[in-house]
Scaffold this motif. Structure first.
Motif, PDB file in Angstrom:
ATOM      1  N   UNK A  62     -44.705 -26.784  54.782  1.00 48.71           N
ATOM      2  CA  UNK A  62     -43.820 -27.762  54.153  1.00 48.71           C
ATOM      3  C   UNK A  62     -42.492 -27.151  53.716  1.00 48.71           C
ATOM      4  N   UNK A  63     -42.293 -25.866  53.969  1.00 48.88           N
ATOM      5  CA  UNK A  63     -41.049 -25.231  53.559  1.00 48.88           C
ATOM      6  C   UNK A  63     -39.864 -25.762  54.342  1.00 48.88           C
ATOM      7  N   UNK A  64     -38.760 -26.021  53.655  1.00 52.41           N
ATOM      8  CA  UNK A  64     -37.575 -26.535  54.327  1.00 52.41           C
ATOM      9  C   UNK A  64     -36.401 -25.599  54.078  1.00 52.41           C
ATOM     10  N   UNK A  65     -35.212 -26.084  54.370  1.00 51.16           N
ATOM     11  CA  UNK A  65     -34.032 -25.237  54.320  1.00 51.16           C
ATOM     12  C   UNK A  65     -33.716 -24.789  52.894  1.00 51.16           C
ATOM     13  N   UNK A  66     -34.037 -25.604  51.905  1.00 49.82           N
ATOM     14  CA  UNK A  66     -33.789 -25.201  50.520  1.00 49.82           C
ATOM     15  C   UNK A  66     -34.676 -24.018  50.132  1.00 49.82           C
ATOM     16  N   UNK A  67     -35.926 -24.067  50.541  1.00 49.38           N
ATOM     17  CA  UNK A  67     -36.831 -22.955  50.244  1.00 49.38           C
ATOM     18  C   UNK A  67     -36.351 -21.669  50.915  1.00 49.38           C
ATOM     19  N   UNK A  68     -35.914 -21.782  52.163  1.00 54.88           N
ATOM     20  CA  UNK A  68     -35.421 -20.600  52.869  1.00 54.88           C
ATOM     21  C   UNK A  68     -34.154 -20.062  52.208  1.00 54.88           C
ATOM     22  N   UNK A  69     -33.313 -20.968  51.728  1.00 49.24           N
ATOM     23  CA  UNK A  69     -32.077 -20.551  51.058  1.00 49.24           C
ATOM     24  C   UNK A  69     -32.382 -19.812  49.757  1.00 49.24           C
ATOM     25  N   UNK A  70     -33.309 -20.334  48.973  1.00 50.62           N
ATOM     26  CA  UNK A  70     -33.678 -19.675  47.725  1.00 50.62           C
ATOM     27  C   UNK A  70     -34.369 -18.341  48.002  1.00 50.62           C
ATOM     28  N   UNK A  71     -35.188 -18.302  49.046  1.00 49.29           N
ATOM     29  CA  UNK A  71     -35.837 -17.045  49.407  1.00 49.29           C
ATOM     30  C   UNK A  71     -34.801 -15.993  49.778  1.00 49.29           C
ATOM     31  N   UNK A  72     -33.785 -16.399  50.527  1.00 53.28           N
ATOM     32  CA  UNK A  72     -32.737 -15.465  50.914  1.00 53.28           C
ATOM     33  C   UNK A  72     -31.975 -14.960  49.687  1.00 53.28           C
ATOM     34  N   UNK A  73     -31.704 -15.834  48.729  1.00 50.62           N
ATOM     35  CA  UNK A  73     -30.997 -15.408  47.519  1.00 50.62           C
ATOM     36  C   UNK A  73     -31.838 -14.422  46.717  1.00 50.62           C
ATOM     37  N   UNK A  74     -33.133 -14.702  46.595  1.00 53.10           N
ATOM     38  CA  UNK A  74     -34.014 -13.776  45.881  1.00 53.10           C
ATOM     39  C   UNK A  74     -34.066 -12.420  46.587  1.00 53.10           C
TER      40      UNK A  74
END
Length: 260
Positions: free
Chosen positions: A152-164
């Protein structure tokens, strides 16, 4: 550009085919049955090769239509969308899903190249070093972007993961410097013909942290051929490692098979 690549490919293919028959000729000299097989195979191959080179290929060149690889127009990324711009967010989400499919297919192609290379060169895997390197590096990059997000991961999750991830790298510069050094050394060894697969894979499959989960769980976050095993399913793994020196002491450091 495409015509030049195609002509070079056909030229290389023809040279390899001629080299094959030359080797067959040299190997069969001074023999009886292998020499007969050589002449029979050569006689059987000559008409089809002649028809291919004199009829099929000229017709292809004469009637070839220009082929253009279709490129989709890129939409703004999620970091370029306004907080309340739901249309932009939706387009970025759909673009993320498409990119994930494309990256997954690229991984599948690299995996097929790896399989064919290993089968063709068995039992000597040395010629497949660059193929293995490309597959492992692409698999790592795929997991860095899409891994541990779940189906269920979408682009927002990937964006936050990249920031972390960027924040963690900034807080741990010594680890990133050592990683860059090890990576450069590995590439230099590969350039010199020395390939160490343990740079990518540590230990055996049952010793990998990604196997620390129930076997019936499945999430669509890694490529299908690799399976989907989150690295941090045991959320207290690193805490246990830091507090207990004996916990998982051999992780990634040995490949010895333990029978009990």
């Amino acid at each position: 550009m495409g015509d030049e690549v195609r002509r070079d490919w056909w030229k290389k293919e023809k040279e390899e085919w001629e080299a094959y028959w030359k080797v067959r000729d040299l190997d069969s000299r001074g023999t009886i049955f292998p020499r007969m097989k050589y002449y029979v195979h050569k006689w059987w191959d000559a008409p089809s090769t002649w028809f291919r080179e004199r009829v099929v290929e000229p017709l292809h060149e004469k009637n070839r239509l220009p082929y253009y690889h279709f490129k989709y127009a890129r939409v703004p990324e999620i970091d370029q969308c306004g907080v309340n711009d739901f249309g932009c967010i939706h387009e970025a989400r759909e673009q993320f899903r498409k990119d994930k499919f494309v990256d997954g297919y690229i991984l599948q192609i690299l995996k097929m190249r790896y399989d064919r290379c290993m089968v063709y060169n068995f039992p000597n895997p040395a010629p497949c070093a660059q193929t293995v390197e490309d597959l492992e590096e692409a698999d790592l990059n795929f997991f860095i972007k899409y891994g541990e997000l779940g189906s269920e991961g979408d682009v927002k999750d990937a964006y936050m993961k990249q920031k972390h991830r960027l924040i963690w790298e900034r807080r741990n510069p010594e680890i990133m410097e050592e990683r860059a050094q090890k990576y450069a050394e590995h590439k230099e060894q590969l350039k010199n013909g020395q390939f160490d697969h343990s740079f990518w894979k540590k230990g055996l499959f049952y010793m990998d942290k990604k196997n620390y989960e129930a076997p019936y769980e499945f999430h669509l976050q890694k490529a299908l051929f690799e399976g989907d095993k989150p690295l941090s399913k045991d959320w207290e793994y690193y805490k246990k490692v830091s507090e207990d020196p004996e916990f998982d002491k051999e992780q990634g450091k040995t490949s010895n098979v333990r029978m009990w």
